[in-house]
Design an enzyme around this catalytic site. Structure first.
Site, PDB file in Angstrom:
ATOM      1  N   HIS A  69      12.207   6.866  13.398  1.00  0.00           N
ATOM      2  CA  HIS A  69      12.686   6.032  12.248  1.00  0.00           C
ATOM      3  C   HIS A  69      12.584   4.555  12.987  1.00  0.00           C
ATOM      4  O   HIS A  69      12.352   4.526  13.969  1.00  0.00           O
ATOM      5  CB  HIS A  69      13.957   6.320  11.781  1.00  0.00           C
ATOM      6  CG  HIS A  69      14.011   7.461  10.859  1.00  0.00           C
ATOM      7  ND1 HIS A  69      13.643   8.718  11.320  1.00  0.00           N
ATOM      8  CD2 HIS A  69      14.007   7.691   9.531  1.00  0.00           C
ATOM      9  CE1 HIS A  69      13.927   9.532  10.396  1.00  0.00           C
ATOM     10  NE2 HIS A  69      13.910   8.626   9.065  1.00  0.00           N
ATOM     11  N   ASP A 111      10.375  12.547   1.023  1.00  0.00           N
ATOM     12  CA  ASP A 111       9.094  13.325   0.608  1.00  0.00           C
ATOM     13  C   ASP A 111       8.591  14.109   1.767  1.00  0.00           C
ATOM     14  O   ASP A 111       8.473  13.771   2.772  1.00  0.00           O
ATOM     15  CB  ASP A 111       7.878  12.409   0.166  1.00  0.00           C
ATOM     16  CG  ASP A 111       8.198  11.538  -1.012  1.00  0.00           C
ATOM     17  OD1 ASP A 111       7.747  12.142  -2.016  1.00  0.00           O
ATOM     18  OD2 ASP A 111       8.815  10.369  -0.890  1.00  0.00           O
ATOM     19  N   HIS A 124      18.602   0.844  -0.265  1.00  0.00           N
ATOM     20  CA  HIS A 124      19.534   1.190  -0.857  1.00  0.00           C
ATOM     21  C   HIS A 124      20.368   0.027  -1.278  1.00  0.00           C
ATOM     22  O   HIS A 124      21.652  -0.262  -1.657  1.00  0.00           O
ATOM     23  CB  HIS A 124      20.671   1.767  -0.044  1.00  0.00           C
ATOM     24  CG  HIS A 124      20.188   3.374   0.077  1.00  0.00           C
ATOM     25  ND1 HIS A 124      20.304   4.360  -0.755  1.00  0.00           N
ATOM     26  CD2 HIS A 124      19.144   3.920   1.139  1.00  0.00           C
ATOM     27  CE1 HIS A 124      19.581   5.392  -0.521  1.00  0.00           C
ATOM     28  NE2 HIS A 124      18.982   5.347   0.635  1.00  0.00           N
TER      29      HIS A 124
END
Length: 402
Positions: free
Chosen positions: A106, A360, A17
């Site tokens: 993560h 996704d 980002h």
């Protein structure tokens, strides 16, 4: 390290980002015809928002060449490529609970443990957005490989969850499967992309895979899968005999891709169940090899071939001139829009975290060009290593003459 390769070197930069992602390519040979149009097609195949079964993040992933070329030709100097992040949304990660809880599976926790700080939004450098740089650099490597050596690299989706393109049957491995072997000889990227959005080159399997991904998307869940890659035309002699065996270099490249958890080459794990009398690849002289066949197999008509290819084109860690093929396993994406129990960063207790952001439900359709790119970078670097070795042999041979 954010650098890959020893000779054809690529350094990547950028977060998911941030303002952009970029890479610097060093030692690309001079006078190679290169413009953005040579790179953009592979980025288009990787970019998000391609279909209803991929992340809705709307990025065009337009690449710009900033240095290293002039009048459409490489100069031999470092090439800088950048791709802006146009649809980044740090606000999607503004929920303070993300500052309290690491997201399950993560890299939040491990990055914090390593650096003492982590990106405040998205996965930062651990996000698959980092792979844009790999695909851009890989497209440059591929053009050099294709124009100089006739190397062709084609990858495709071979499974989604438990839906397999190759059932195996009596075949002990891909290297024994007639359907795979026929596909490996002739498959092109254009053919693979006829089966969008999944990129599995079989209508029935592709339809089932698409339905499964859509089902999991609607259930706010995810699934993994495999990508199979074939390299045709790679010269023999690539790879080093010990620690830098060509299959080890390919494994390193593939396992560096986000979400990859497995790699097998040639007969792979099924080969461990075979007998040596079946697994050995006998050599033969291709007496009637046509120029077209020689081009397909990537070897001169006068060179040896093997009747089978359980080795996957590599023996003793060195390419033998036969097609190289391998399979890469991707885990389910960790970001799912479900409440999940996790512990607090300060170890003061547990709580519930609802992961946000766009993702996704299955990464393998978009991972196809990433696998191709890392294969190209590996082969390009191995070729340059072989060039250096051969040059040293010529110099040493000349020094001994009077």
């Amino acid at each position: 390290m954010s650098t890959f390769g020893n000779y054809f070197r690529v350094t990547t930069a950028g977060e998911s980002h941030g303002k952009s992602v970029s890479c610097i390519i060093e030692n690309c040979p001079p006078n190679l015809a290169l413009t953005e149009s040579d790179i953009q097609p592979q980025l288009n195949r990787r970019r998000p928002g391609q279909s209803a079964i991929t992340t809705p993040r709307d990025e065009k992933d337009r690449v710009t060449i900033h240095s290293g070329t002039e009048n459409g030709r490489t100069l031999g100097t470092p090439i800088l490529l950048t791709v802006p992040n146009e649809d980044h949304r740090p606000k999607d990660y503004g929920d303070k609970t993300i500052d309290l809880y690491p997201r399950p599976s993560h890299a939040d926790w491990t990055y914090l443990e390593k650096y003492g700080i982590k990106a405040s939004s998205g996965g930062g450098r651990s996000s698959a957005r980092e792979t844009i740089s790999r695909v851009a650099a890989g497209a440059v490597a591929e053009k050099w490989l294709a124009e100089t050596y006739g190397v062709e690299i084609v990858a495709f989706v071979s499974s989604v969850g438990d839906i397999q393109l190759f059932k195996g049957g009596e075949a002990s491995s891909l290297s024994d499967d007639p359907a795979f072997l026929a596909l490996a000889d002739t498959l092109t990227r254009a053919r693979v992309d006829e089966f969008l959005p999944v990129r599995c080159p079989h209508p029935d399997a592709a339809s089932k895979m698409e339905s499964r991904i859509a089902e999991l998307r609607d259930a706010h869940d995810s699934t993994g899968g495999t990508v199979t890659c074939v390299i045709r035309g790679a010269p023999s002699g690539l790879g080093e005999p010990c620690f830098d065996k060509l299959e080890a270099l390919l494994a390193h490249a593939m396992l560096s891709i986000p979400a990859v958890k497995g790699f097998e080459i040639g007969s792979g794990f099924r080969g461990a169940e075979m007998r040596g009398s079946h697994h050995n690849d006998p050599f033969f002289v291709p007496e009637e090899l046509t120029p077209e066949q020689a081009q397909t197999w990537g070897i001169p008509p006068s060179r040896l071939r093997t009747r089978t290819n359980h080795s996957g084109g590599i023996q003793g860690g060195i390419s033998n001139g036969m097609p190289i093929f391998f399979r890469v396993a991707f885990k389910p994406p960790a970001t799912i829009s479900q409440d999940q129990t996790t512990a607090r960063y300060d170890a003061s207790g547990e709580g519930v975290l609802a992961a946000k952001g766009r993702h996704d439900p299955c990464v393998v359709p978009r991972a196809v060009p990433i696998v191709e790119a890392m294969a190209a970078l590996t082969i390009a670097d191995a070729l340059m290593a072989q060039h250096a070795r051969q040059m040293g042999m010529r110099v040493a041979g000349g020094a001994g003459r009077s």
